[in-house]
Design a protein around this motif. Structure first.
Motif, mmCIF file in Angstrom:
data_model
loop_
_atom_site.group_PDB
_atom_site.id
_atom_site.type_symbol
_atom_site.label_atom_id
_atom_site.label_comp_id
_atom_site.label_asym_id
_atom_site.label_seq_id
_atom_site.Cartn_x
_atom_site.Cartn_y
_atom_site.Cartn_z
ATOM 1 N N SER A 1 -0.355 -3.362 10.529
ATOM 2 C CA SER A 1 0.903 -2.905 11.099
ATOM 3 C C SER A 1 2.055 -3.683 10.508
ATOM 4 C CB SER A 1 0.872 -3.082 12.620
ATOM 5 O OG SER A 1 0.719 -4.457 12.934
ATOM 6 N N CYS A 2 3.234 -3.091 10.525
ATOM 7 C CA CYS A 2 4.405 -3.739 9.946
ATOM 8 C C CYS A 2 5.508 -3.755 10.993
ATOM 9 C CB CYS A 2 4.871 -3.016 8.688
ATOM 10 S SG CYS A 2 6.084 -3.965 7.762
ATOM 11 N N LYS B 1 12.157 -2.472 6.069
ATOM 12 C CA LYS B 1 12.156 -1.351 5.132
ATOM 13 C C LYS B 1 13.546 -1.049 4.596
ATOM 14 C CE LYS B 1 10.702 3.493 4.764
ATOM 15 N NZ LYS B 1 10.050 4.628 5.466
ATOM 16 N N SER C 1 -2.622 -3.822 3.975
ATOM 17 C CA SER C 1 -2.827 -2.997 5.151
ATOM 18 C C SER C 1 -2.420 -3.762 6.390
ATOM 19 C CB SER C 1 -4.305 -2.586 5.243
ATOM 20 O OG SER C 1 -5.115 -3.742 5.350
ATOM 21 N N CYS D 1 6.119 -9.124 6.983
ATOM 22 C CA CYS D 1 6.663 -7.773 6.918
ATOM 23 C C CYS D 1 8.121 -7.862 6.516
ATOM 24 C CB CYS D 1 6.537 -7.089 8.276
ATOM 25 S SG CYS D 1 7.388 -5.500 8.371
ATOM 26 N N LYS E 1 3.841 -1.989 4.489
ATOM 27 C CA LYS E 1 2.776 -2.562 5.307
ATOM 28 C C LYS E 1 2.810 -4.090 5.198
ATOM 29 C CE LYS E 1 -0.323 1.415 4.941
ATOM 30 N NZ LYS E 1 -1.683 1.873 4.596
ATOM 31 N N SER E 2 2.277 -4.727 6.209
ATOM 32 C CA SER E 2 2.286 -6.186 6.239
ATOM 33 C C SER E 2 1.171 -6.746 5.357
ATOM 34 C CB SER E 2 2.118 -6.683 7.675
ATOM 35 O OG SER E 2 0.868 -6.258 8.208
ATOM 36 N N ASN F 1 -2.955 -2.716 -2.149
ATOM 37 C CA ASN F 1 -2.563 -1.851 -1.052
ATOM 38 C C ASN F 1 -2.669 -2.620 0.257
ATOM 39 O OD1 ASN F 1 -1.850 0.385 0.421
ATOM 40 N ND2 ASN F 1 -3.940 1.199 0.515
ATOM 41 N N GLU G 1 1.621 -12.824 9.205
ATOM 42 C CA GLU G 1 1.525 -11.436 8.766
ATOM 43 C C GLU G 1 2.939 -11.036 8.357
ATOM 44 O OE1 GLU G 1 -1.077 -9.616 8.151
ATOM 45 O OE2 GLU G 1 -2.387 -11.263 8.801
ATOM 46 N N LEU H 1 6.180 3.411 2.640
ATOM 47 C CA LEU H 1 5.238 3.053 3.701
ATOM 48 C C LEU H 1 4.983 1.550 3.614
ATOM 49 C CD1 LEU H 1 3.434 4.027 6.015
ATOM 50 C CD2 LEU H 1 1.614 4.400 4.337
#
Length: 256
Positions: free
Chosen positions: A33-34, A210, A31, A207, A167-168, A29, A205, A165
């Protein structure tokens, strides 16, 4: 997988010995910001100079099976016209290609046409001493490339990504690269879509957009990391690229 990478190279565009030991484990999972940066979408920019040849050492680390697989492939590709990356168009043969005084084999397509020169190794050769005996517009030259191995920490790559959802997640310790790319593609035969983002040196990070991930679709997928450290040299007025590459592949799940 090697054929998939070659296809990606034509459309654009693993190092166990260099992989850092760490006690961290991959997160199911991810976590954080993306926020996708505008300059971090799509394939990483390739070599800025068009070249008549691409001579590389690639370390493949395939984590998708029950047992990890790692090997090194050396490839030499030559073209009758200058390209910004390897391309199946205008491929030419030379008299012979040697790496560390060992001849490379000509790899042919299903019709028997030459594509490139390649040898496989169990471990990365310590030297990168190339000898090309030219033909078809490719000059004869020798060059010992002093190129550092691309390195990265893949220990926190996720096992799954949520399409609802996104996530980065981190890819850290990226060192000795001139360009890098992270790609996700579906294992389903019904989807040929993939999504990619560029990587930089240091900490990333990551991302994935989407809307593009949703085009790939839910289900089993793979994440592919390609890191490259490249230099360009000129022989007889023509550019030739020399590189070391790291290709790391892992199975993941794209959840609805």
């Amino acid at each position: 997988m090697r054929s998939f990478y070659f296809l990606l190279a034509t459309l654009s565009v693993f190092i166990f010995s260099c992989k850092k030991n760490t006690s961290k484990t991959a997160s199911d999972n991810p976590s954080g910001s993306c926020t996708c940066l505008n300059d971090n979408t799509g394939f990483s920019s390739a070599n800025s100079s068009s070249c008549y040849g691409f001579l590389s050492m690639t370390t493949y680390s395939d984590m998708t099976g029950s047992m990890p697989v790692s090997y090194v492939a050396t490839r030499a590709f030559f073209s009758g016209v200058a390209n910004y990356q390897e391309s199946a168009n205008s491929t030419v043969m030379v008299d012979s290609v040697c790496l560390n005084q060992q001849s490379l084999n000509s790899v042919k397509d299903s019709n028997g046409n030459h594509m490139y020169y390649e040898n496989d190794y169990n471990t990365l050769p310590l030297q990168q001493a190339w000898s090309v005996f030219g033909a078809n517009g490719i000059p004869t030259f020798t060059y010992t490339a002093s190129i550092n191995n691309p390195v990265a920490d893949f220990s926190t790559l996720p096992a799954s990504i949520s399409l609802s959802l996104v996530k980065s997640f981190g890819i850290h310790g990226v060192t000795n690269i001139t360009n890098g790319t992270a790609i996700i593609f579906s294992e389903s035969n019904s989807s040929n879509n993939n999504v990619s983002v560029a990587l930089k040196e240091g900490s990333n990070e990551v991302c994935f957009p989407k809307d593009q991930l949703n085009q790939v679709g839910a289900g089993p997928a793979r994440i592919l990391i390609i890191l490259e450290n490249k230099t360009v040299k000129v022989f007889n007025g023509k550019n030739f690229a020399f590189s070391k590459k790291l290709q790391y592949e892992k199975k993941i799940t794209l959840n609805p």
